[in-house]
Design a protein around this motif. Structure first.
Motif, PDB file in Angstrom:
ATOM      1  N   UNK A  81      -4.044   0.009  -0.104  1.00 51.02           N
ATOM      2  CA  UNK A  81      -4.137  -0.806  -1.317  1.00 51.02           C
ATOM      3  C   UNK A  81      -2.827  -1.496  -1.669  1.00 51.02           C
ATOM      4  N   UNK A  82      -1.767  -1.218  -0.913  1.00 48.53           N
ATOM      5  CA  UNK A  82      -0.477  -1.886  -1.114  1.00 48.53           C
ATOM      6  C   UNK A  82      -0.013  -1.831  -2.574  1.00 48.53           C
ATOM      7  N   UNK A  83      -0.097  -0.678  -3.178  1.00 48.76           N
ATOM      8  CA  UNK A  83       0.280  -0.543  -4.578  1.00 48.76           C
ATOM      9  C   UNK A  83       1.797  -0.563  -4.750  1.00 48.76           C
ATOM     10  N   UNK A  84       2.233  -1.360  -5.653  1.00 48.52           N
ATOM     11  CA  UNK A  84       3.663  -1.499  -5.924  1.00 48.52           C
ATOM     12  C   UNK A  84       4.282  -0.219  -6.457  1.00 48.52           C
ATOM     13  N   UNK A  85       3.489   0.587  -7.165  1.00 46.03           N
ATOM     14  CA  UNK A  85       4.041   1.721  -7.902  1.00 46.03           C
ATOM     15  C   UNK A  85       4.818   2.692  -7.036  1.00 46.03           C
ATOM     16  N   UNK A  86       4.432   2.826  -5.757  1.00 50.79           N
ATOM     17  CA  UNK A  86       5.103   3.811  -4.907  1.00 50.79           C
ATOM     18  C   UNK A  86       6.389   3.272  -4.293  1.00 50.79           C
ATOM     19  N   UNK A  87       6.656   1.974  -4.432  1.00 53.94           N
ATOM     20  CA  UNK A  87       7.808   1.374  -3.766  1.00 53.94           C
ATOM     21  C   UNK A  87       8.858   0.874  -4.743  1.00 53.94           C
TER      22      UNK A  87
END
Length: 365
Positions: A264-270
């Motif tokens: 899902x390429x979620x920004x939150x983890x990066x």
């Protein structure tokens, strides 16, 4: 068996000491109904996941790499390695013998595919059920320690892929001991793990203990978290935030690299700090570029590749991968019926060395 323990009631009451049980002792747990089963947190299953567990003394191994602290992330050139297929023998010892070959290639980090014991002889590693035990088909736990130590002697980092989104079907005894599963969430590979439901605290602790176990007992340089988009948790903090914080705190003197795989390429983890350092996770496994190119070359448009159909804006999707790092951003993934992430703004401002772009199993196979 040399040792049997009453499991559920004893676990609730605390721990017990049993005399004359040392390293090498085989044992099983005995349930209230008289059923016997292996230790779900066994460190070694010499006769596979359905057999008796074996007591392991993790302190008996003598590490000689105390001065090793890892390498800067900017130097990471990662080789994904499956112990069972890397050599003809398919063992830790045989893989150790080929480490110089990886050094010659210019590799600086090895990502080992999951090792948690699975049923049967052959497996990519994503159906493990004895998740604290390196699969016996590859060797004993100390064989893996020797592999890691030999890698460090060659200035190679070792990262392990671990699976916290589902369990394999055969040999999973945890449901009889803890509320391990939930129906509140969907999962592509079976029952979802209960990280946010009733009595989830013990399940969360199990996941944290498992990650800490692999990182510290085998002196690893980092962990890769498989398919975090399938780790469903509506509570706060999210299990991945809590887990990453614990992992970073346990060895402040060491570089500890945490990587996610996230369709899902979620920004939150990066997310990054002002100085560019990761808040929690160093990088994400970038599948999108591979999937677009795979679809272009093979014409495959089924399953998870359907979202990368070259007939639907091939140049746009491939160009977006090369420019931005990802293709899937704000649209909906057809296979999962769930919204993909917000645009990965954090990724666009990261140095290229912090965005992990690795080969996938379909490539290496």
């Amino acid at each position: 068996m040399a040792a049997c323990m009453r499991c559920r009631d004893a676990a609730m009451a605390g721990t017990r000491s049993i005399a004359d049980v040392g390293a090498g002792t085989r044992y099983r747990f005995v349930g209230p109904d008289g059923s016997r089963f292996p230790d779900p947190a066994s460190r070694y299953q010499p006769d596979d996941v359905l057999g008796a567990s074996e007591v392991i003394d993790p302190g008996s191994f003598r590490w000689t790499d105390a001065d090793w602290s890892g390498r800067p992330w900017e130097e990471a050139i990662i080789y994904e390695l499956h112990i069972g297929t890397f050599t003809h023998e398919g063992t830790f010892q045989a893989a150790l013998q080929r480490l110089d070959h990886l050094v010659f290639l210019g590799i600086t980090a090895i990502q080992i595919m999951p090792l948690g014991d699975f049923w049967g002889r052959f497996n990519w590693g994503y159906d493990g059920t004895a998740c604290f035990a390196p699969d016996s088909i590859y060797g004993r736990p100390d064989d893996f320690r020797r592999f890691v130590q030999a890698a460090h002697e060659r200035s190679l980092m070792v990262v392990l892929d671990i699976v916290l989104n589902h369990f394999g079907a055969e040999g999973n005894y945890l449901p009889g001991l803890a509320p391990i599963f939930t129906e509140r969430h969907d999962n592509l590979w079976g029952d979802a793990i209960n990280f946010d439901g009733e009595d989830a605290a013990c399940v969360r602790q199990l996941a944290i203990d498992n990650a800490l176990f692999w990182l510290t007992e085998f002196n690893l340089d980092g962990l890769h978290f498989d398919a975090v988009h399938m780790i469903k948790d509506d509570s706060a903090p999210h299990i991945l935030d809590e887990l990453a914080q614990r992992l970073q705190e346990v060895r402040p003197q060491r570089h500890t690299r945490l990587i996610v795989e996230n369709s899902d390429n979620q920004e939150r983890w990066l997310k990054r700090r002002d100085d560019g350092a990761p808040v929690r996770f160093a990088a994400q496994w970038n599948d999108d570029t591979h999937h677009v190119m795979h679809s272009c070359v093979t014409g495959e448009i089924t399953g998870y590749i359907a979202d990368f159909n070259p007939a639907e804006g091939r140049a746009d999707k491939l160009g977006r991968c090369w420019r931005k790092g990802f293709s899937i951003r704000a649209n909906t993934r057809s296979m999962k019926a769930c919204a993909a992430a917000s645009p990965a703004r954090a990724c666009r401002r990261l140095p290229s060395s912090a965005s992990c772009s690795l080969t996938t199993r379909s490539e290496t196979a």
